[in-house]
Design a protein around this motif. Structure first.
Motif, PDB file in Angstrom:
ATOM      1  N   ARG A 290       2.703   1.368   4.455  1.00 27.94           N
ATOM      2  CA  ARG A 290       3.872   1.076   5.280  1.00 27.94           C
ATOM      3  C   ARG A 290       3.476   0.005   6.308  1.00 27.94           C
ATOM      4  O   ARG A 290       2.305  -0.151   6.636  1.00 27.94           O
ATOM      5  CB  ARG A 290       4.351   2.328   6.009  1.00 27.94           C
ATOM      6  N   ARG A 291       4.463  -0.700   6.781  1.00 28.11           N
ATOM      7  CA  ARG A 291       4.187  -1.740   7.780  1.00 28.11           C
ATOM      8  C   ARG A 291       4.105  -1.089   9.171  1.00 28.11           C
ATOM      9  O   ARG A 291       5.111  -0.817   9.805  1.00 28.11           O
ATOM     10  CB  ARG A 291       5.288  -2.804   7.745  1.00 28.11           C
ATOM     11  N   SER A 299      -3.394  -3.085  10.575  1.00 25.81           N
ATOM     12  CA  SER A 299      -2.583  -2.083   9.876  1.00 25.81           C
ATOM     13  C   SER A 299      -3.150  -0.686  10.071  1.00 25.81           C
ATOM     14  O   SER A 299      -4.366  -0.485  10.103  1.00 25.81           O
ATOM     15  CB  SER A 299      -2.519  -2.403   8.381  1.00 25.81           C
ATOM     16  N   THR A 329      -2.456  -3.159   2.334  1.00 23.73           N
ATOM     17  CA  THR A 329      -2.901  -3.221   3.735  1.00 23.73           C
ATOM     18  C   THR A 329      -3.466  -4.600   4.037  1.00 23.73           C
ATOM     19  O   THR A 329      -3.180  -5.201   5.082  1.00 23.73           O
ATOM     20  CB  THR A 329      -3.963  -2.137   4.008  1.00 23.73           C
ATOM     21  N   CYS A 332      -0.607  -7.091   4.456  1.00 22.33           N
ATOM     22  CA  CYS A 332       0.029  -7.000   5.780  1.00 22.33           C
ATOM     23  C   CYS A 332      -0.843  -7.643   6.851  1.00 22.33           C
ATOM     24  O   CYS A 332      -0.351  -8.392   7.708  1.00 22.33           O
ATOM     25  CB  CYS A 332       0.301  -5.537   6.125  1.00 22.33           C
ATOM     26  N   SER A 340       4.436 -10.227   8.286  1.00 31.20           N
ATOM     27  CA  SER A 340       4.539  -9.137   7.311  1.00 31.20           C
ATOM     28  C   SER A 340       5.952  -8.601   7.175  1.00 31.20           C
ATOM     29  O   SER A 340       6.254  -7.888   6.203  1.00 31.20           O
ATOM     30  CB  SER A 340       3.572  -8.003   7.680  1.00 31.20           C
ATOM     31  N   TYR A 344       8.901  -6.848   3.648  1.00 27.07           N
ATOM     32  CA  TYR A 344       9.783  -5.667   3.653  1.00 27.07           C
ATOM     33  C   TYR A 344      11.225  -6.098   3.926  1.00 27.07           C
ATOM     34  O   TYR A 344      11.518  -7.259   4.204  1.00 27.07           O
ATOM     35  CB  TYR A 344       9.298  -4.658   4.700  1.00 27.07           C
ATOM     36  N   ASN A 362      10.460  -0.671   7.102  1.00 31.28           N
ATOM     37  CA  ASN A 362       9.030  -0.942   7.012  1.00 31.28           C
ATOM     38  C   ASN A 362       8.344  -0.201   5.865  1.00 31.28           C
ATOM     39  O   ASN A 362       7.106  -0.124   5.817  1.00 31.28           O
ATOM     40  CB  ASN A 362       8.350  -0.579   8.337  1.00 31.28           C
TER      41      ASN A 362
END
Length: 426
Positions: A290-291, A299, A329, A332, A340, A344, A362
């Motif tokens: 996930r962001r 991250s 990761t 991002c 990033s 998304y 995200n």
């Protein structure tokens, strides 16, 4: 006599099934003379079940319009080799071809005036039927998905899509890669959502078929209980692959007996055992990140013990592992806190029809993010030394998640349909 009658019935059904799995050849050209063995397609060739083929979903293509168009053919479940001849005798063209629920196969193929180019790919078609009265228990939001109907639907998009001819023929001898997962893997029908499972077919030749059974909001156990694994097992064959990516939704289960090293690893073992029982090759995939960033702009892992649990099962069961969590990761981090967001679904209100609120997601990928993540999966396949990487397209040049493609160079042709509702899961 009863046994003979039963045998004749079985043979009759088998004969009908074989007859239905036929080869279709369609002539879309402006030539007055129809190619031998082909069915002529005109703007009046509209889909209906009696005819079994025709223009679908959107207005028919008149041979001149630059708007996207769809063409459907009723076919039984299975894999089909598709041969398209792209281009026009009268003008230059740029064509993108997607299939079923926006699976990408041919990307921005350009031709000069008078030039025709032939491309092939293999596509999987399925419906919800398993055997007898058994069915896949799909969600309400899936009932209109192109992935689950009786038609094989192709989308022709691009700046100036031009189609000269189309051949659809059944194939049995290609390895099929079955995808199990959630909203980060699923085929999305509508803009602006994307996932790696619908992008990855673009990187393989017609010697590999990708069958994406993932769906938003699913965890390992609900994928199994919804008969989705059973559907795959009814079709999978020796030498095929079963790629399994879960974790996002599994980690939210808090009832007794759940957890990364409890019900989750137990369910992963079911996928592994079922695949091996059919002579297929299970492959585990750690969940996409996930962001989320810390104060230093790095991250943050939001999946707790789940990625490690997947790694543990892969090692214990001697199963190939694709380290997608680590690679996404890296993606991002390479793009940074602001950059990033392009990976998304982040769009201001009004970007898409009916979108009254800002998209600020995200977890779920944009089409650009899905494309980059699909490349990560391909690199994971290469590192795991899966045989199917021998069938990557010649124009795939490799990928380093620490050096992602520039967003500005990514060219995606929007399909005519959008969805404002956020996918299930997070």
């Amino acid at each position: 006599m009863k046994k003979i009658a039963l045998l004749l019935n079985v043979l009759l059904v088998a004969t009908i099934c074989v007859a239905q799995k036929q080869t279709y050849k369609f002539d879309f050209s402006s030539d007055k003379k129809v190619k031998e063995g082909y069915l002529k397609v005109t703007p009046q060739t509209l889909f209906n079940n009696e005819q079994g083929y025709g223009y679908d979903l959107q207005p028919a293509w008149d041979g001149k319009s630059n708007k996207p168009f769809f063409f459907s053919v009723n076919v039984p479940d299975g894999n089909y080799k598709v041969t398209v001849v792209i281009g026009s005798k009268n003008e230059p063209s740029s064509t993108t071809v997607r299939g079923e629920s926006r699976r990408l196969f041919i990307e921005n193929l350009s031709t000069k005036k008078g030039e025709l180019k032939t491309e092939t790919f293999t596509i999987n078609k399925r419906n919800i039927k398993i055997s007898g009265k058994e069915r896949v228990r799909i969600k309400s939001r899936e009932k209109n998905k192109l992935n689950w109907d009786d038609k094989l639907t192709l989308e022709f998009n691009g700046e100036s899509p031009r189609l000269n001819s189309l051949i659809i023929e059944p194939v049995e001898n290609v390895p099929t890669v079955y995808l199990c997962g959630n909203s980060t893997v699923v085929d999305y029908d509508n803009e602006p959502w994307g996932a790696w499972g619908q992008m990855i077919p673009r990187f393989f030749t017609d010697k590999v078929c990708i069958a994406n059974h993932a769906e938003s909001g699913l965890s390992a156990n609900t994928f199994i209980s919804g008969n989705r694994l059973k559907k795959i097992m009814s079709q999978i064959k020796k030498g095929d692959y079963l790629l399994v990516e879960f974790g996002h939704n599994d980690q939210k289960q808090k009832q007794p007996g759940t957890g990364a090293y409890f019900s989750f690893v137990y369910n992963l073992k079911i996928f592994i055992d079922e695949a091996r029982a059919k002579g297929a090759n299970p492959v585990l995939v750690t969940p996409t990140c996930r962001r989320r960033f810390d104060k230093e702009g790095k991250s943050v892992n939001t999946h707790g013990e789940y990625p490690d649990a997947i790694r543990w099962v892969a090692q214990k069961e001697n199963v190939p592992l694709i380290e997608l969590n680590g690679m996404t990761t890296m993606l991002c981090d390479a793009l940074g806190v602001d950059g990033s967001m392009k990976l998304y679904v982040h769009y201001p209100a009004g970007t898409f029809p009916g979108q009254t609120r800002e998209f600020k997601d995200n977890s779920h990928f944009s089409t650009y993010g899905a494309y980059e993540t699909a490349k990560c999966v391909v690199e994971g396949m290469k590192k795991a030394k899966l045989d199917i990487v021998n069938y990557l397209r010649a124009d795939y040049k490799g990928f380093n998640p620490a050096q992602p493609d520039k967003f500005e160079t990514f060219k995606w042709n929007l399909c005519p349909f959008t969805e404002i509702e956020k996918p299930d899961g997070n």
